[in-house]
Write a protein that holds these residues in place. Structure first.
Motif, PDB file in Angstrom:
ATOM      1  N   SER A   4       0.825  -1.207   0.000  1.00  0.00           N
ATOM      2  CA  SER A   4       0.000   0.000   0.000  1.00  0.00           C
ATOM      3  C   SER A   4       0.860   1.259   0.000  1.00  0.00           C
ATOM      4  CB  SER A   4      -0.938   0.013   1.207  1.00  0.00           C
ATOM      5  OG  SER A   4      -0.190   0.000   2.399  1.00  0.00           O
ATOM      6  N   VAL A   6       0.393   5.385   1.005  1.00  0.00           N
ATOM      7  CA  VAL A   6      -0.473   6.358   1.668  1.00  0.00           C
ATOM      8  C   VAL A   6       0.242   7.697   1.810  1.00  0.00           C
ATOM      9  CG1 VAL A   6      -1.745   4.604   2.947  1.00  0.00           C
ATOM     10  CG2 VAL A   6       0.242   5.687   3.979  1.00  0.00           C
ATOM     11  N   SER A   7      -0.537   8.726   2.082  1.00  0.00           N
ATOM     12  CA  SER A   7       0.000  10.050   2.365  1.00  0.00           C
ATOM     13  C   SER A   7      -0.892  10.712   3.397  1.00  0.00           C
ATOM     14  CB  SER A   7       0.034  10.906   1.101  1.00  0.00           C
ATOM     15  OG  SER A   7       0.391  12.234   1.421  1.00  0.00           O
ATOM     16  N   GLY A  15       0.431  14.671  -1.884  1.00  0.00           N
ATOM     17  CA  GLY A  15      -0.765  13.827  -1.908  1.00  0.00           C
ATOM     18  C   GLY A  15      -1.114  13.377  -3.317  1.00  0.00           C
ATOM     19  N   GLU A  16      -0.949  14.273  -4.283  1.00  0.00           N
ATOM     20  CA  GLU A  16      -1.211  13.918  -5.684  1.00  0.00           C
ATOM     21  C   GLU A  16      -0.220  12.860  -6.166  1.00  0.00           C
ATOM     22  OE1 GLU A  16      -1.456  17.295  -8.296  1.00  0.00           O
ATOM     23  OE2 GLU A  16      -2.496  18.477  -6.763  1.00  0.00           O
ATOM     24  N   ALA A  18       1.376  10.620  -4.315  1.00  0.00           N
ATOM     25  CA  ALA A  18       1.026   9.349  -3.678  1.00  0.00           C
ATOM     26  C   ALA A  18      -0.163   8.706  -4.372  1.00  0.00           C
ATOM     27  CB  ALA A  18       0.731   9.569  -2.197  1.00  0.00           C
ATOM     28  N   ARG A  19      -1.173   9.502  -4.728  1.00  0.00           N
ATOM     29  CA  ARG A  19      -2.360   8.976  -5.409  1.00  0.00           C
ATOM     30  C   ARG A  19      -2.014   8.405  -6.786  1.00  0.00           C
ATOM     31  NH1 ARG A  19      -5.387  12.599  -4.001  1.00  0.00           N
ATOM     32  NH2 ARG A  19      -4.883  14.183  -5.552  1.00  0.00           N
ATOM     33  N   GLU A  20      -1.166   9.103  -7.531  1.00  0.00           N
ATOM     34  CA  GLU A  20      -0.737   8.619  -8.851  1.00  0.00           C
ATOM     35  C   GLU A  20       0.018   7.300  -8.725  1.00  0.00           C
ATOM     36  OE1 GLU A  20      -1.299   9.736 -11.952  1.00  0.00           O
ATOM     37  OE2 GLU A  20      -2.534  11.386 -11.240  1.00  0.00           O
ATOM     38  N   ARG A  22      -0.165   5.151  -6.234  1.00  0.00           N
ATOM     39  CA  ARG A  22      -1.104   4.135  -5.766  1.00  0.00           C
ATOM     40  C   ARG A  22      -1.921   3.601  -6.941  1.00  0.00           C
ATOM     41  NH1 ARG A  22      -2.681   6.555  -1.481  1.00  0.00           N
ATOM     42  NH2 ARG A  22      -4.167   7.925  -2.511  1.00  0.00           N
ATOM     43  N   ASN A  23      -2.436   4.495  -7.789  1.00  0.00           N
ATOM     44  CA  ASN A  23      -3.239   4.073  -8.942  1.00  0.00           C
ATOM     45  C   ASN A  23      -2.431   3.252  -9.934  1.00  0.00           C
ATOM     46  OD1 ASN A  23      -5.449   5.411  -7.895  1.00  0.00           O
ATOM     47  ND2 ASN A  23      -5.142   7.232  -9.138  1.00  0.00           N
ATOM     48  N   GLU A  26      -0.301  -0.132  -7.016  1.00  0.00           N
ATOM     49  CA  GLU A  26      -0.834  -0.947  -5.929  1.00  0.00           C
ATOM     50  C   GLU A  26      -1.528  -2.229  -6.392  1.00  0.00           C
ATOM     51  OE1 GLU A  26      -3.887   0.502  -2.888  1.00  0.00           O
ATOM     52  OE2 GLU A  26      -1.952   1.156  -2.084  1.00  0.00           O
TER      53      GLU A  26
END
Length: 65
Positions: A4, A6-7, A15-16, A18-20, A22-23, A26
């Motif tokens: 996983s 996370v941020s 945060g952006e 981390a989201r990129e 993760r998508n 992960e």
């Protein structure tokens, strides 16, 4: 495998990022290495310089007997 990303940084480009990641990573990693009995977590944090905190890396290892 439990992988996983996370941020806990709100309102920042961190945060952006981390989201990129993760998508993009992960689900692929979890499905490819689903039979591996390990958990890996990556956390991103961005703190203002006014906090005066230094960067560090924390390693943890769970030993099962």
């Amino acid at each position: 495998m439990d992988f996983s990303i996370v941020s806990d940084t709100a309102g920042a480009r961190v945060g952006e990022l981390a989201r990129e990641l993760r998508n993009a990573l992960e689900s692929n990693i979890n499905s490819k290495y689903g039979n591996v009995d390990i958990s890996i977590g990556i956390a991103f944090r961005c703190l203002p310089e006014s906090y005066g905190r230094k960067s560090f890396i924390r390693y943890t290892k769970k030993i099962t007997i």
